[in-house]
Design a protein around this motif. Sequence first.
Motif, PDB file in Angstrom:
ATOM      1  N   LYS A   1      36.695  68.616  -6.104  1.00 33.93           N
ATOM      2  CA  LYS A   1      36.591  69.005  -7.511  1.00 33.93           C
ATOM      3  C   LYS A   1      36.799  67.793  -8.405  1.00 33.93           C
ATOM      4  O   LYS A   1      37.584  66.900  -8.103  1.00 33.93           O
ATOM      5  CB  LYS A   1      37.638  70.082  -7.863  1.00 33.93           C
ATOM      6  N   THR A   2      36.110  67.765  -9.526  1.00 35.50           N
ATOM      7  CA  THR A   2      36.230  66.662 -10.479  1.00 35.50           C
ATOM      8  C   THR A   2      37.583  66.727 -11.178  1.00 35.50           C
ATOM      9  O   THR A   2      37.979  67.773 -11.686  1.00 35.50           O
ATOM     10  CB  THR A   2      35.101  66.735 -11.525  1.00 35.50           C
TER      11      THR A   2
ATOM     12  N   SER B   1      23.510  58.298 -16.183  1.00 35.28           N
ATOM     13  CA  SER B   1      24.092  59.317 -17.064  1.00 35.28           C
ATOM     14  C   SER B   1      25.132  58.726 -18.014  1.00 35.28           C
ATOM     15  O   SER B   1      25.488  59.344 -19.011  1.00 35.28           O
ATOM     16  CB  SER B   1      24.748  60.429 -16.233  1.00 35.28           C
ATOM     17  N   GLY B   2      25.642  57.542 -17.680  1.00 38.95           N
ATOM     18  CA  GLY B   2      26.657  56.906 -18.518  1.00 38.95           C
ATOM     19  C   GLY B   2      28.069  57.372 -18.227  1.00 38.95           C
ATOM     20  O   GLY B   2      29.014  56.934 -18.862  1.00 38.95           O
ATOM     21  N   ILE B   3      28.216  58.288 -17.260  1.00 41.35           N
ATOM     22  CA  ILE B   3      29.552  58.768 -16.900  1.00 41.35           C
ATOM     23  C   ILE B   3      29.697  58.802 -15.389  1.00 41.35           C
ATOM     24  O   ILE B   3      28.730  58.876 -14.644  1.00 41.35           O
ATOM     25  CB  ILE B   3      29.853  60.168 -17.482  1.00 41.35           C
ATOM     26  N   LEU B   4      30.922  58.743 -14.949  1.00 37.55           N
ATOM     27  CA  LEU B   4      31.248  58.833 -13.535  1.00 37.55           C
ATOM     28  C   LEU B   4      32.267  59.946 -13.370  1.00 37.55           C
ATOM     29  O   LEU B   4      33.282  59.969 -14.063  1.00 37.55           O
ATOM     30  CB  LEU B   4      31.822  57.509 -13.033  1.00 37.55           C
TER      31      LEU B   4
ATOM     32  N   ARG C   1      39.743  63.731  -4.211  1.00 38.67           N
ATOM     33  CA  ARG C   1      39.774  62.948  -2.982  1.00 38.67           C
ATOM     34  C   ARG C   1      39.635  61.454  -3.283  1.00 38.67           C
ATOM     35  O   ARG C   1      40.382  60.630  -2.770  1.00 38.67           O
ATOM     36  CB  ARG C   1      38.656  63.405  -2.036  1.00 38.67           C
ATOM     37  N   LEU C   2      38.691  61.104  -4.161  1.00 39.89           N
ATOM     38  CA  LEU C   2      38.496  59.705  -4.511  1.00 39.89           C
ATOM     39  C   LEU C   2      39.702  59.154  -5.272  1.00 39.89           C
ATOM     40  O   LEU C   2      40.163  58.041  -5.002  1.00 39.89           O
ATOM     41  CB  LEU C   2      37.224  59.528  -5.341  1.00 39.89           C
TER      42      LEU C   2
END
Length: 109
Positions: free
Chosen positions: A14-15, A26-29, A34-35
């Motif tokens: 999940k983000t 998109s200009g966003i990450l 987990r990351l």
Amino acid sequence: MTLYKMNIDRFSHKTVAVIPDEFDDSGILKLSFRLMASRFLEVIPNDLFEGIESQVFTFVGDQDEVVVSEKLEAWYRTKFDLQLGIVEGTDHNHILHHPGFHCRLAEII
């Protein structure tokens, strides 16, 4: 984090953070839990680079937004007995594209 510690990884993908990213169309990450968790080791082994010391080259920009490069350099030397390269005039996101990094890398390879 509590669920993660209990080996419940249902939400690991999940983000949890959205940050600007000039390298993505998109200009966003979007960073998953987990990351994010992988960036923060609970214990850093003293022998992390044992046997590969001559192959390890670590660099940080003097304008890094996350760490103070001089403090990281001192810690790195004490922890691993290795030299940390500080690249002047760059930060965390731009170091790989910085000419100073390319020059420093060319000197050691």
